[in-house]
Scaffold this active site. Structure first.
Site, mmCIF file in Angstrom:
data_model
loop_
_atom_site.group_PDB
_atom_site.id
_atom_site.type_symbol
_atom_site.label_atom_id
_atom_site.label_comp_id
_atom_site.label_asym_id
_atom_site.label_seq_id
_atom_site.Cartn_x
_atom_site.Cartn_y
_atom_site.Cartn_z
ATOM 1 N N GLU A 225 41.658 41.458 31.098
ATOM 2 C CA GLU A 225 42.714 42.306 31.648
ATOM 3 C C GLU A 225 42.104 43.308 32.599
ATOM 4 O O GLU A 225 40.895 43.437 32.694
ATOM 5 C CB GLU A 225 43.471 43.029 30.524
ATOM 6 C CG GLU A 225 42.750 44.227 29.894
ATOM 7 C CD GLU A 225 42.017 43.873 28.594
ATOM 8 O OE1 GLU A 225 42.137 42.714 28.161
ATOM 9 O OE2 GLU A 225 41.324 44.745 28.061
ATOM 10 N N ASP A 226 42.970 44.018 33.295
ATOM 11 C CA ASP A 226 42.549 45.093 34.180
ATOM 12 C C ASP A 226 42.158 46.326 33.378
ATOM 13 O O ASP A 226 42.588 46.477 32.243
ATOM 14 C CB ASP A 226 43.745 45.478 35.055
ATOM 15 C CG ASP A 226 43.642 44.873 36.432
ATOM 16 O OD1 ASP A 226 43.028 43.797 36.546
ATOM 17 O OD2 ASP A 226 44.178 45.486 37.377
ATOM 18 N N ASN A 227 41.395 47.196 34.018
ATOM 19 C CA ASN A 227 41.106 48.484 33.368
ATOM 20 C C ASN A 227 42.395 49.211 33.006
ATOM 21 O O ASN A 227 42.485 49.879 31.986
ATOM 22 C CB ASN A 227 40.324 49.398 34.319
ATOM 23 C CG ASN A 227 38.931 48.868 34.570
ATOM 24 O OD1 ASN A 227 38.572 47.806 34.063
ATOM 25 N ND2 ASN A 227 38.159 49.591 35.358
ATOM 26 N N ARG A 348 47.356 39.645 39.286
ATOM 27 C CA ARG A 348 47.468 40.350 40.574
ATOM 28 C C ARG A 348 47.633 39.374 41.731
ATOM 29 O O ARG A 348 48.456 39.576 42.622
ATOM 30 C CB ARG A 348 46.236 41.233 40.801
ATOM 31 C CG ARG A 348 46.264 42.481 39.943
ATOM 32 C CD ARG A 348 45.342 43.577 40.450
ATOM 33 N NE ARG A 348 45.338 44.677 39.504
ATOM 34 C CZ ARG A 348 46.293 45.623 39.447
ATOM 35 N NH1 ARG A 348 47.303 45.600 40.307
ATOM 36 N NH2 ARG A 348 46.241 46.572 38.536
#
Ligand SMILES: [Zn+2]
Ligand SMILES: [Zn+2]
Length: 381
Positions: A225-227, A348
């Protein structure tokens, strides 16, 4: 089946030319006599013989075994284990002289000097520690170098599985490697390969180092996942291998840190050999350049009927499925999309439209971006 009276003339013949220690002489004949102690047999065969020189083969290496036992005890003093294995490195000249005598006197089916030294060390270590020797898959492996009198110890890695929940944005999943060693492990990072512990990886590693000791950890994540993403529900599964652990057991319970919680921690045999199939429930907040008519949002439902094709720069192409789609308009330029998707869909890029078809931007014919996306749950098949 031989008996000692048949052997004595050959033993005397050897001793006339070569001074041998009890171990080396006994070793040449113990198997055919079905005796377990080479030393005892050697002593018996040398009853009327006084050695004037060091053993021709081993240069009295067997007299020094207590020293090597001490090296083994010292190097393993901080480890908790049940089984062990031993490897030895000895001078090639010792092996050569042993081979020479065995072939010269046609001594067949005899342990080599190296095998015998290893066996003796195992006897001593087991007697002293009550640990069990296991040559196939030991928990601890000693490599004794008899040339420079050193001992290296390797501890078999252990693997832990678990899940994490991340309840605050801004925490990276992965930890940056130590600047000095790029993750290999060095004195500066205490051989951990990482010197900071503020990511999911760092927080889990720190806990496991405390519980099991060990040098480095190696993670297999079930997705990423993203930060800025939250990971909710039952959490994201992971496997982590701890290299060189000093303990092999520990009580593992669910653990809550400030913004990371760990669940279902347990010791497993190994990380999965093949990537696991999993589905993620993902909530994505999408920002659109032009306003989007609520009516048009319906086309999002079509995503369930077509495969999403991902084209990598490397030329690799793969597909992911979306099984369910929900959406909600939040404002003129913002809507929330909640999907159940096969693991590995690059979120994204799926929104922006970078090497992914179909994608949200082309679907609405206006540039879109994912403001943030959260994992509501991850389900392993
Ligand atoms: Zn010897
Ligand atoms: Zn380092």
């Amino acid at each position: 089946m031989s008996n000692i009276s048949q052997i004595t003339p050959i033993a005397n013949q050897i001793l006339k030319k070569y001074d041998l220690c009890d171990h080396c002489l006994g070793r040449f004949f113990s198997k055919q006599l079905h005796l377990s102690s080479n030393k005892f047999l050697g002593k018996k065969l040398k009853i009327d013989y006084i050695s004037k020189n060091k053993c021709y083969i081993c240069k009295n290496l067997f007299n020094n075994l207590d020293n090597f036992l001490k090296l083994m005890l010292d190097s393993s003093s901080n480890y908790i284990f049940k089984t062990y294995g031993v490897g030895t490195i000895i001078k090639p000249s010792i092996v050569d002289r042993d081979d020479l005598l065995r072939s010269k006197y046609k001594l067949k089916g005899v342990d080599s000097v190296k095998t015998d030294i290893t066996k003796e060390l195992i006897k001593l270590f087991t007697k002293k520690t009550r640990k069990i020797v296991d040559s196939l898959d030991p928990e601890i492996t000693f490599t004794l170098n008899l040339k420079d009198e050193s001992c290296k110890l390797r501890s078999k890695s252990i693997t832990i599985s678990g899940r994490y929940v991340k309840s605050k944005r801004g925490i990276p999943q992965k930890q940056k490697s130590c600047d000095n060693c790029f993750g290999k492990g060095c004195r500066i990072c205490n051989f951990h390969g990482i010197s900071e512990f503020e990511s999911v990886e760092g927080i889990i590693s720190k806990l496991l180092f405390k519980k099991f000791g060990g040098t480095t950890t190696k993670f297999s994540w079930i997705g990423g996942e993203d930060n800025s993403s939250l990971v909710l529900g039952a959490g994201r599964p992971f496997f982590v291998k701890i290299k060189n652990p000093s303990k092999r057991k520990s009580i593992l319970s669910d653990t809550k840190f400030d913004f990371i919680s760990l669940y279902n921690l347990k010791i497993v045999d190994a990380s999965p050999k093949k990537p696991l199939n999993f589905n993620s429930i993902i909530k994505i907040k999408i920002l659109t350049t032009s306003q989007i008519d609520s009516k048009n949002l319906k086309i999002l439902k079509d995503l369930r009927t077509v495969p999403i094709v991902i084209y990598e720069k490397s030329g690799k192409r793969y597909e992911r499925k979306i099984f369910d789609v929900k959406y909600k308009k939040n404002s003129k330029n913002v809507f929330t999309l909640t999907i159940i998707a096969e693991g590995g869909l690059p979120i994204r890029r799926f929104i922006v439209g970078e090497g992914v078809l179909p994608n949200i931007s082309t679907l609405f014919n206006t540039p879109c971006v994912a403001q943030e996306f959260d994992f509501l749950d991850i389900v392993v098949e």
